[in-house]
Design a protein around this motif. Sequence first.
Motif, mmCIF file in Angstrom:
data_model
loop_
_atom_site.group_PDB
_atom_site.id
_atom_site.type_symbol
_atom_site.label_atom_id
_atom_site.label_comp_id
_atom_site.label_asym_id
_atom_site.label_seq_id
_atom_site.Cartn_x
_atom_site.Cartn_y
_atom_site.Cartn_z
ATOM 1 N N ARG A 261 -14.776 -8.254 4.658
ATOM 2 C CA ARG A 261 -14.555 -7.568 5.922
ATOM 3 C C ARG A 261 -13.802 -6.261 5.653
ATOM 4 N NH1 ARG A 261 -15.239 -10.312 10.987
ATOM 5 N NH2 ARG A 261 -16.897 -11.795 10.601
ATOM 6 N N PRO A 262 -14.145 -5.161 6.354
ATOM 7 C CA PRO A 262 -13.464 -3.885 6.105
ATOM 8 C C PRO A 262 -11.969 -3.981 6.367
ATOM 9 C CG PRO A 262 -14.942 -3.745 8.005
ATOM 10 C CD PRO A 262 -15.170 -5.063 7.377
ATOM 11 N N ARG A 263 -11.191 -3.537 5.394
ATOM 12 C CA ARG A 263 -9.738 -3.573 5.540
ATOM 13 C C ARG A 263 -9.205 -2.296 6.187
ATOM 14 N NH1 ARG A 263 -8.403 -4.965 -0.598
ATOM 15 N NH2 ARG A 263 -10.397 -3.904 -0.827
ATOM 16 N N PHE A 264 -9.937 -1.206 6.004
ATOM 17 C CA PHE A 264 -9.519 0.078 6.559
ATOM 18 C C PHE A 264 -10.700 0.677 7.315
ATOM 19 C CE2 PHE A 264 -7.442 -0.612 2.450
ATOM 20 C CZ PHE A 264 -6.113 -0.579 2.819
ATOM 21 N N HIS A 265 -10.531 0.864 8.612
ATOM 22 C CA HIS A 265 -11.612 1.451 9.394
ATOM 23 C C HIS A 265 -11.688 2.945 9.117
ATOM 24 C CE1 HIS A 265 -14.444 2.088 12.629
ATOM 25 N NE2 HIS A 265 -13.683 3.084 13.062
ATOM 26 N N VAL A 266 -12.893 3.423 8.851
ATOM 27 C CA VAL A 266 -13.111 4.852 8.621
ATOM 28 C C VAL A 266 -13.621 5.456 9.921
ATOM 29 C CG1 VAL A 266 -14.345 6.576 7.273
ATOM 30 C CG2 VAL A 266 -13.689 4.405 6.218
ATOM 31 N N GLU A 267 -12.923 6.452 10.435
ATOM 32 C CA GLU A 267 -13.337 7.116 11.660
ATOM 33 C C GLU A 267 -14.737 7.694 11.467
ATOM 34 O OE1 GLU A 267 -14.148 10.166 14.434
ATOM 35 O OE2 GLU A 267 -13.549 10.695 12.391
ATOM 36 N N LYS A 268 -15.574 7.569 12.500
ATOM 37 C CA LYS A 268 -16.995 7.900 12.405
ATOM 38 C C LYS A 268 -17.236 9.282 11.792
ATOM 39 C CE LYS A 268 -20.952 9.075 15.294
ATOM 40 N NZ LYS A 268 -21.481 9.188 16.671
ATOM 41 N N GLN A 269 -16.634 10.301 12.370
ATOM 42 C CA GLN A 269 -16.898 11.663 11.905
ATOM 43 C C GLN A 269 -16.422 11.856 10.473
ATOM 44 O OE1 GLN A 269 -18.834 13.704 13.567
ATOM 45 N NE2 GLN A 269 -18.761 15.052 11.763
ATOM 46 N N ARG A 270 -15.291 11.245 10.128
ATOM 47 C CA ARG A 270 -14.768 11.361 8.763
ATOM 48 C C ARG A 270 -15.724 10.705 7.777
ATOM 49 N NH1 ARG A 270 -12.914 14.143 4.787
ATOM 50 N NH2 ARG A 270 -11.541 13.022 3.354
ATOM 51 N N GLY A 271 -16.273 9.553 8.151
ATOM 52 C CA GLY A 271 -17.231 8.874 7.284
ATOM 53 C C GLY A 271 -18.473 9.723 7.033
ATOM 54 N N LEU A 272 -18.997 10.352 8.085
ATOM 55 C CA LEU A 272 -20.180 11.196 7.929
ATOM 56 C C LEU A 272 -19.877 12.435 7.092
ATOM 57 C CD1 LEU A 272 -21.721 10.985 11.524
ATOM 58 C CD2 LEU A 272 -22.497 9.833 9.439
ATOM 59 N N GLU A 273 -18.667 12.979 7.249
ATOM 60 C CA GLU A 273 -18.281 14.151 6.438
ATOM 61 C C GLU A 273 -18.249 13.784 4.955
ATOM 62 O OE1 GLU A 273 -14.526 15.290 8.028
ATOM 63 O OE2 GLU A 273 -15.388 16.267 9.810
ATOM 64 N N ILE A 274 -17.699 12.610 4.633
ATOM 65 C CA ILE A 274 -17.649 12.172 3.237
ATOM 66 C C ILE A 274 -19.063 11.950 2.708
ATOM 67 C CG2 ILE A 274 -16.935 10.294 1.697
ATOM 68 C CD1 ILE A 274 -14.422 9.992 3.444
ATOM 69 N N ALA A 275 -19.926 11.360 3.536
ATOM 70 C CA ALA A 275 -21.312 11.121 3.112
ATOM 71 C C ALA A 275 -22.031 12.432 2.817
ATOM 72 C CB ALA A 275 -22.057 10.329 4.192
ATOM 73 N N GLN A 276 -21.860 13.414 3.675
ATOM 74 C CA GLN A 276 -22.529 14.696 3.461
ATOM 75 C C GLN A 276 -21.950 15.426 2.252
ATOM 76 O OE1 GLN A 276 -22.085 16.294 7.451
ATOM 77 N NE2 GLN A 276 -24.160 15.667 8.004
#
Length: 285
Positions: free
Chosen positions: A158-173
């Motif tokens: 289970r995820p221990r640290f939630h990644v904020e949506k926009q931050r996650g997409l920025e890291i992916a890009q």
Amino acid sequence: MERADLNQTAAGFDPLRPKLIRVAYRMLGSVADAEDIVQDAFIRWIEVDRAEVRVPEAFLRRMVMRMCLDQLKSARRQRETYIGPWLPDPIVEEDEQEDVTLPLMLALERLSPLERAAFLLHDVFGLDFEEVAATLQREPAACRQLAARARAHVRESRPRFHVEKQRGLEIAQAFFAASRSGDASALGAMLAADVSMHADGGGKRPAAVRPALGFEQVMKVHAGLAKLFEKVGSTLVRAGFINGLPGFVTREGDGELQTTALEIEDSKIVAIYIMRNPDKLQHLH
């Protein structure tokens, strides 16, 4: 059955189809298999005396779950001979809608079929243990034990640290840009020390038969990939969430689609999941 009756039956079943596919997919990890199971359930539903069914959704969910349990017996044997790492079919969405993320699905793979079913029905779909027991044809107490054992096994997934949506997409890009351009400095800054990389080619497309484990191994793999991307290219189709994880869909140099999903903790990438098996990407075309 008369066509009018068949149309009426289909009209009652079709609104439930997405929910039933959702159940079957989480059990099987395959979009095509889930769709086949649900279509078979519809064929069986035609023959049912529906006047005797008080809650069609519950009745059909039980039917689908039992069919999935039967399928898992043969599916597990198939996966024992699977070439390279096995990953579930990628579900790509614009938003974080997945309640069962990719790491959790991989953890569920290590459970017995009954443990998996009990966990999904109770912990994910929110059914009480009386309904779980009716579905699995076990006593409620036994279903509680199944779910408890499953919960203990998957707790770490289970995820221990939630990644904020926009931050996650920025890291992916940013990961896409660095990995395709060969910018080792930018790529290395995104990776955790214990990062892992898993690629599912299913023996249909080139992919590592073992995961790359640790920062040095993953960086070495990407150094080689950067040279390949320089020659044949890799085009971003879209960014989004893949089985609940930030990621992206690309079209690679061989013309085929590929998905990349990133598990992120504390703004660092801790796992990379790449789907290259064309059989598991058909539904994305």
